[in-house]
Design a protein around this motif. Structure first.
Motif, short mmCIF file in Angstrom:
data_model
loop_
_atom_site.label_atom_id
_atom_site.label_comp_id
_atom_site.label_asym_id
_atom_site.label_seq_id
_atom_site.Cartn_x
_atom_site.Cartn_y
_atom_site.Cartn_z
N UNK A 96 0.82 -1.21 0.00
CA UNK A 96 0.00 0.00 0.00
C UNK A 96 0.85 1.26 0.00
N UNK A 97 0.24 2.30 -0.51
CA UNK A 97 0.85 3.62 -0.51
C UNK A 97 0.66 4.31 0.84
N UNK A 98 1.31 5.48 0.97
CA UNK A 98 1.13 6.31 2.15
C UNK A 98 0.66 7.73 1.79
N UNK A 99 0.58 8.02 0.50
CA UNK A 99 0.47 9.41 0.07
C UNK A 99 -0.94 9.89 -0.21
N UNK A 100 -1.97 9.07 0.07
CA UNK A 100 -3.33 9.52 -0.15
C UNK A 100 -4.21 9.16 1.04
N UNK A 101 -5.33 9.83 1.13
CA UNK A 101 -6.30 9.56 2.20
C UNK A 101 -6.79 8.12 2.11
N UNK A 102 -7.12 7.67 0.90
CA UNK A 102 -7.62 6.30 0.74
C UNK A 102 -6.58 5.28 1.17
N UNK A 103 -5.31 5.54 0.87
CA UNK A 103 -4.26 4.60 1.25
C UNK A 103 -4.23 4.39 2.75
N UNK A 104 -4.40 5.45 3.51
CA UNK A 104 -4.40 5.31 4.97
C UNK A 104 -5.64 4.58 5.46
N UNK A 105 -6.77 4.79 4.79
CA UNK A 105 -7.97 4.04 5.15
C UNK A 105 -7.78 2.55 4.88
N UNK A 106 -7.12 2.22 3.77
CA UNK A 106 -6.86 0.82 3.44
C UNK A 106 -5.92 0.20 4.47
N UNK A 107 -4.90 0.92 4.87
CA UNK A 107 -3.96 0.41 5.87
C UNK A 107 -4.68 0.14 7.20
N UNK A 108 -5.50 1.08 7.64
CA UNK A 108 -6.24 0.88 8.88
C UNK A 108 -7.22 -0.27 8.76
N UNK A 109 -7.88 -0.35 7.60
CA UNK A 109 -8.82 -1.44 7.36
C UNK A 109 -8.14 -2.80 7.39
N UNK A 110 -6.90 -2.86 6.92
CA UNK A 110 -6.15 -4.12 6.92
C UNK A 110 -5.89 -4.57 8.36
N UNK A 111 -5.42 -3.67 9.19
CA UNK A 111 -5.15 -4.02 10.59
C UNK A 111 -6.42 -4.45 11.30
N UNK A 112 -7.49 -3.67 11.12
CA UNK A 112 -8.77 -4.00 11.77
C UNK A 112 -9.34 -5.31 11.24
N UNK A 113 -9.28 -5.51 9.91
CA UNK A 113 -9.85 -6.70 9.31
C UNK A 113 -9.13 -7.97 9.74
N UNK A 114 -7.80 -7.91 9.81
CA UNK A 114 -7.05 -9.08 10.26
C UNK A 114 -7.43 -9.44 11.69
N UNK A 115 -7.56 -8.44 12.55
CA UNK A 115 -7.95 -8.71 13.94
C UNK A 115 -9.34 -9.33 14.01
N UNK A 116 -10.26 -8.82 13.20
CA UNK A 116 -11.63 -9.31 13.23
C UNK A 116 -11.71 -10.75 12.74
N UNK A 117 -10.89 -11.11 11.74
CA UNK A 117 -10.95 -12.45 11.15
C UNK A 117 -9.96 -13.43 11.77
N UNK A 118 -9.21 -12.98 12.75
CA UNK A 118 -8.24 -13.86 13.39
C UNK A 118 -7.03 -14.14 12.53
N UNK A 119 -6.68 -13.22 11.65
CA UNK A 119 -5.51 -13.36 10.78
C UNK A 119 -4.34 -12.57 11.36
#
Length: 353
Positions: free
Chosen positions: A201-224
């Motif tokens: 993932x990138x770091x230079x856009x608003x969406x990129x940061x949302x994707x990064x946060x979603x990845x951390x949250x999603x892994x925790x939710x799914x036990x990954x």
């Protein structure tokens, strides 16, 4: 020093808006940019509805003399045209045209410092309301959002959610729920038996940061297990170096990767093949954005934010504000989030009906 396509197009649009109409050759000379590059950028701007081109000339789209006399004028600020925001613009254009209104486009080139100047120009042009996709990042200070809260015309934020403690939180917003989009991708890959999923993932856009946060949250939710994110899209990060890192994932037991965005994912595919990594045999790949993911080889499974719907919903909400909302304090502020969809194709290894 070379400038990005978004910066070039912002300069071209500003020059055309100043001159009204100009030949492409003259425009190239004024800006010091090769004519072939200007023609390509003008074509992208014309496709987005920002300019009109005809017989070697380019002019402002929707000139004042062609503007509906009884409809409001909406200013739309986006960070770039040619990829993600083209569809947002298209959705807004349809909604605005259907309402007998007029849309004026400004481009700020993914530089937060350019946002305010572009908005000031939109206001000087006489727009009745604003649709804004400002260049915000989570690391920005709150005062960088404060100027939005001072705007005197109805304003709707597009694909942006203001910080709750910011004055901009008092404005309507319409955005894609990118965290949900990432969860869709992780859940689908997990259902295919992929239990170790990496993120590029990138770091230079608003969406990129949302994707990064979603990845951390999603892994925790799914036990990954949330793997260390592979950074992409930075000037100092070479595409070949990113491909080297991704090519090593299967040897580490990682069997899937989510890539933000389509451009980076499509560039990655042939580089992985050259390194002997089979997609999806060795590594399932899912892209985020779905602008042209279907054109990958193999076609990329992709998270598809509802880009056109975001543009249309934001424009319709702004029109309601302009046509009575400001005079009706009982109309509540709305922060609307629309859910992305997952477009399943060959790159994730799933069977397609």
């Amino acid at each position: 020093m070379s400038i990005s396509a978004d910066e070039r197009r912002a300069r071209i649009l500003a020059e055309v808006q100043t001159l009204g109409s100009v030949r492409v050759v003259e425009l190239a000379e004024r800006l010091g940019i090769p004519a072939v590059t200007v023609r390509r950028d003008v074509a992208a701007l014309a496709d987005a509805g920002a300019v009109h081109r005809s017989h070697g000339s380019v002019s402002v789209a929707g000139r004042q003399d062609a503007r509906p006399t009884d409809g409001p004028s909406l200013g739309l600020l986006v960070p770039g045209v040619g990829q993600y925001f083209d569809e947002v613009i298209a959705g807004a254009r349809v909604a605005v045209a259907g309402a007998g209104a007029h849309l004026v486009l400004a481009i700020s080139s993914y530089q937060a410092s350019a946002d305010r100047g572009q908005v000031e120009q939109l206001l000087k042009s006489g727009v009745d309301g604003l649709l804004l996709a400002p260049n915000w990042l989570p690391s920005d200070r709150l005062d960088t959002q404060a100027w939005v809260g001072e705007l005197a015309v109805p304003t709707v934020l597009v694909e942006r959610r203001p910080a709750r403690q910011s004055t901009a939180a008092e404005f309507d917003s319409v955005s894609s729920d990118h965290r949900h989009g990432v969860l869709l991708a992780l859940r689908h890959l997990s259902s295919l038996g992929r239990r170790r999923i990496a993120l590029v993932a990138r770091r230079d856009t608003y969406t990129a940061h949302q994707v990064r946060t979603g990845y951390t949250d999603g892994c925790a939710l799914l036990g990954l297990t949330a793997e260390p994110v592979i950074d992409s899209g930075s000037p100092h990060v070479e595409t070949e170096a990113i491909a080297d890192q991704v090519a090593q994932l299967p040897a580490r037991g990682i069997d899937a990767v989510l890539v933000h965005n389509d451009q980076d994912a499509i560039q990655l595919l042939p580089l992985l093949r050259a390194r002997g990594v089979k997609v999806p045999g060795d590594l399932s790949v899912v892209s985020y954005d779905d602008v042209f993911a279907a054109l990958g080889a193999p076609p990329l499974t992709a998270v598809a934010p509802p880009k056109k719907a975001v543009g249309a919903e934001a424009a319709e909400l702004l029109l309601r504000r302009i046509r009575g909302g400001a005079a009706n304090p009982a109309l509540p502020v709305r922060h609307v989030q629309l859910l992305p969809a997952l477009m399943v194709r060959e790159s994730c290894g799933a069977s397609i009906a």
